[in-house]
Design a protein around this motif. Structure first.
Motif, PDB file in Angstrom:
ATOM      1  N   ASN A 181       1.001  -1.355  -0.203  1.00 29.59           N
ATOM      2  CA  ASN A 181      -0.071   0.100  -0.017  1.00 29.59           C
ATOM      3  C   ASN A 181       0.990   1.168   0.087  1.00 29.59           C
ATOM      4  O   ASN A 181       0.568   2.233  -0.672  1.00 29.59           O
ATOM      5  CB  ASN A 181      -0.917  -0.081   1.144  1.00 29.59           C
ATOM      6  CG  ASN A 181      -1.944  -0.812   1.032  1.00 29.59           C
ATOM      7  OD1 ASN A 181      -2.249  -1.521  -0.034  1.00 29.59           O
ATOM      8  ND2 ASN A 181      -2.550  -1.375   2.145  1.00 29.59           N
ATOM      9  N   ILE A 182       1.844   1.125   0.768  1.00 25.59           N
ATOM     10  CA  ILE A 182       3.110   2.387   0.784  1.00 25.59           C
ATOM     11  C   ILE A 182       3.345   2.612  -0.506  1.00 25.59           C
ATOM     12  O   ILE A 182       3.351   3.710  -1.239  1.00 25.59           O
ATOM     13  CB  ILE A 182       3.856   2.370   1.822  1.00 25.59           C
ATOM     14  CG1 ILE A 182       3.458   2.180   3.195  1.00 25.59           C
ATOM     15  CG2 ILE A 182       5.023   3.326   1.878  1.00 25.59           C
ATOM     16  CD1 ILE A 182       2.595   3.502   3.773  1.00 25.59           C
ATOM     17  N   SER A 205      13.736   4.960   7.177  1.00 24.56           N
ATOM     18  CA  SER A 205      13.206   3.963   8.222  1.00 24.56           C
ATOM     19  C   SER A 205      11.771   3.722   7.896  1.00 24.56           C
ATOM     20  O   SER A 205      11.040   4.198   7.358  1.00 24.56           O
ATOM     21  CB  SER A 205      13.507   4.768   9.532  1.00 24.56           C
ATOM     22  OG  SER A 205      12.443   5.874   9.631  1.00 24.56           O
ATOM     23  N   ALA A 206      11.444   2.663   8.787  1.00 29.73           N
ATOM     24  CA  ALA A 206      10.294   2.049   8.578  1.00 29.73           C
ATOM     25  C   ALA A 206       9.226   3.106   9.299  1.00 29.73           C
ATOM     26  O   ALA A 206       8.042   3.191   8.966  1.00 29.73           O
ATOM     27  CB  ALA A 206      10.152   0.531   9.248  1.00 29.73           C
ATOM     28  N   GLU A 207       9.801   3.592  10.298  1.00 27.88           N
ATOM     29  CA  GLU A 207       8.989   4.690  11.019  1.00 27.88           C
ATOM     30  C   GLU A 207       8.388   5.765   9.987  1.00 27.88           C
ATOM     31  O   GLU A 207       7.238   6.352  10.121  1.00 27.88           O
ATOM     32  CB  GLU A 207       9.582   5.337  12.078  1.00 27.88           C
ATOM     33  CG  GLU A 207       8.640   6.608  13.119  1.00 27.88           C
ATOM     34  CD  GLU A 207       7.836   5.866  13.519  1.00 27.88           C
ATOM     35  OE1 GLU A 207       6.852   6.766  13.945  1.00 27.88           O
ATOM     36  OE2 GLU A 207       7.635   4.678  13.960  1.00 27.88           O
ATOM     37  N   GLN A 208       9.264   6.331   9.073  1.00 26.80           N
ATOM     38  CA  GLN A 208       8.887   7.329   7.955  1.00 26.80           C
ATOM     39  C   GLN A 208       7.849   6.817   7.147  1.00 26.80           C
ATOM     40  O   GLN A 208       7.061   7.709   6.752  1.00 26.80           O
ATOM     41  CB  GLN A 208      10.079   7.619   7.339  1.00 26.80           C
ATOM     42  CG  GLN A 208      11.334   8.602   7.861  1.00 26.80           C
ATOM     43  CD  GLN A 208      12.458   8.697   7.217  1.00 26.80           C
ATOM     44  OE1 GLN A 208      13.061   7.574   6.760  1.00 26.80           O
ATOM     45  NE2 GLN A 208      12.737   9.936   6.755  1.00 26.80           N
ATOM     46  N   LEU A 209       7.975   5.432   6.998  1.00 26.48           N
ATOM     47  CA  LEU A 209       6.755   5.161   6.104  1.00 26.48           C
ATOM     48  C   LEU A 209       5.420   4.769   6.919  1.00 26.48           C
ATOM     49  O   LEU A 209       4.360   4.767   6.392  1.00 26.48           O
ATOM     50  CB  LEU A 209       7.352   3.758   5.518  1.00 26.48           C
ATOM     51  CG  LEU A 209       8.363   4.017   4.708  1.00 26.48           C
ATOM     52  CD1 LEU A 209       8.748   2.494   4.005  1.00 26.48           C
ATOM     53  CD2 LEU A 209       8.214   4.897   3.386  1.00 26.48           C
ATOM     54  N   ARG A 210       5.450   4.555   8.435  1.00 23.71           N
ATOM     55  CA  ARG A 210       4.225   4.299   8.875  1.00 23.71           C
ATOM     56  C   ARG A 210       3.536   5.748   9.437  1.00 23.71           C
ATOM     57  O   ARG A 210       2.366   5.814   9.587  1.00 23.71           O
ATOM     58  CB  ARG A 210       4.732   3.598  10.230  1.00 23.71           C
ATOM     59  CG  ARG A 210       4.827   2.209  10.018  1.00 23.71           C
ATOM     60  CD  ARG A 210       5.041   1.346  11.228  1.00 23.71           C
ATOM     61  NE  ARG A 210       5.892   1.554  12.103  1.00 23.71           N
ATOM     62  CZ  ARG A 210       7.104   1.240  12.247  1.00 23.71           C
ATOM     63  NH1 ARG A 210       7.437   0.195  11.454  1.00 23.71           N
ATOM     64  NH2 ARG A 210       8.147   1.408  13.109  1.00 23.71           N
ATOM     65  N   ASP A 222       6.883  14.034   4.397  1.00 24.43           N
ATOM     66  CA  ASP A 222       8.247  14.508   4.245  1.00 24.43           C
ATOM     67  C   ASP A 222       9.207  13.959   3.558  1.00 24.43           C
ATOM     68  O   ASP A 222       9.946  14.357   2.550  1.00 24.43           O
ATOM     69  CB  ASP A 222       9.101  14.555   5.488  1.00 24.43           C
ATOM     70  CG  ASP A 222       8.388  15.568   6.699  1.00 24.43           C
ATOM     71  OD1 ASP A 222       7.728  16.580   6.066  1.00 24.43           O
ATOM     72  OD2 ASP A 222       8.766  15.601   7.783  1.00 24.43           O
ATOM     73  N   VAL A 223       8.934  12.369   3.417  1.00 19.19           N
ATOM     74  CA  VAL A 223       9.610  11.647   2.396  1.00 19.19           C
ATOM     75  C   VAL A 223       9.303  12.069   1.058  1.00 19.19           C
ATOM     76  O   VAL A 223      10.092  12.095  -0.012  1.00 19.19           O
ATOM     77  CB  VAL A 223       9.535  10.148   2.818  1.00 19.19           C
ATOM     78  CG1 VAL A 223      10.013   9.153   1.536  1.00 19.19           C
ATOM     79  CG2 VAL A 223      10.048   9.670   4.057  1.00 19.19           C
ATOM     80  N   GLY A 225      14.921  -2.555   9.958  1.00 22.43           N
ATOM     81  CA  GLY A 225      13.538  -2.205   9.500  1.00 22.43           C
ATOM     82  C   GLY A 225      13.667  -1.164   8.357  1.00 22.43           C
ATOM     83  O   GLY A 225      12.508  -0.684   7.965  1.00 22.43           O
ATOM     84  N   GLU A 226      14.873  -0.760   8.194  1.00 21.93           N
ATOM     85  CA  GLU A 226      14.845   0.151   6.966  1.00 21.93           C
ATOM     86  C   GLU A 226      14.683  -0.286   5.527  1.00 21.93           C
ATOM     87  O   GLU A 226      14.823  -1.495   5.321  1.00 21.93           O
ATOM     88  CB  GLU A 226      16.251   0.550   6.747  1.00 21.93           C
ATOM     89  CG  GLU A 226      16.902   1.333   8.051  1.00 21.93           C
ATOM     90  CD  GLU A 226      17.693   0.424   8.960  1.00 21.93           C
ATOM     91  OE1 GLU A 226      18.351   0.890  10.040  1.00 21.93           O
ATOM     92  OE2 GLU A 226      17.519  -0.630   8.542  1.00 21.93           O
TER      93      GLU A 226
END
Length: 80
Positions: free
Chosen positions: A3-4, A46-51, A58-59, A26-27
Motif C-alpha cells: 500500500n505504501i 526508516s520504517a517509522e518514516q513510512l508508518r 516529508d519523504v 527495518g529500513e
C-alpha cells in the motif's frame, strides 16, 4: 508495504516506486523508476518514516525536490 508503494507511486507520478529491505532495523530501500524502468532515485528510509503520515509526507517532499534536481529543473545550490 505494498500500500505504501502504491501511495508513493501515486504521489510521485509518472515515476513508479518500489520498496525493498535495506537494513537490520527495518529500513526500506525506496526506488523510483521512470516509464522505461530506469532507476532515477534510490533512498533508504526508516520504517517509522513510512508508518507516520507526517513523516511520509516529508519523504515524498524530499523525493519531489530530488526529482526536480535530477530533471535539471532545480539547482542544488538553490536549496537553503
Amino acid at each position: 508495504m505494498e500500500n505504501i508503494s502504491l501511495l508513493l507511486s501515486e504521489a510521485l507520478t509518472p515515476y513508479r516506486a518500489s520498496l525493498g529491505a535495506a537494513g537490520s532495523r527495518g529500513e526500506c530501500l525506496v526506488t523510483l523508476k521512470d516509464a522505461a524502468g530506469t532507476v532515477v532515485l534510490e533512498r533508504v528510509v526508516s520504517a517509522e518514516q513510512l508508518r507516520d503520515k507526517r513523516l511520509l509526507t516529508d519523504v515524498v517532499d524530499g523525493f519531489h525536490r530530488d526529482l526536480l534536481i535530477a530533471e535539471g529543473r532545480l539547482e542544488p545550490s538553490m536549496i537553503a
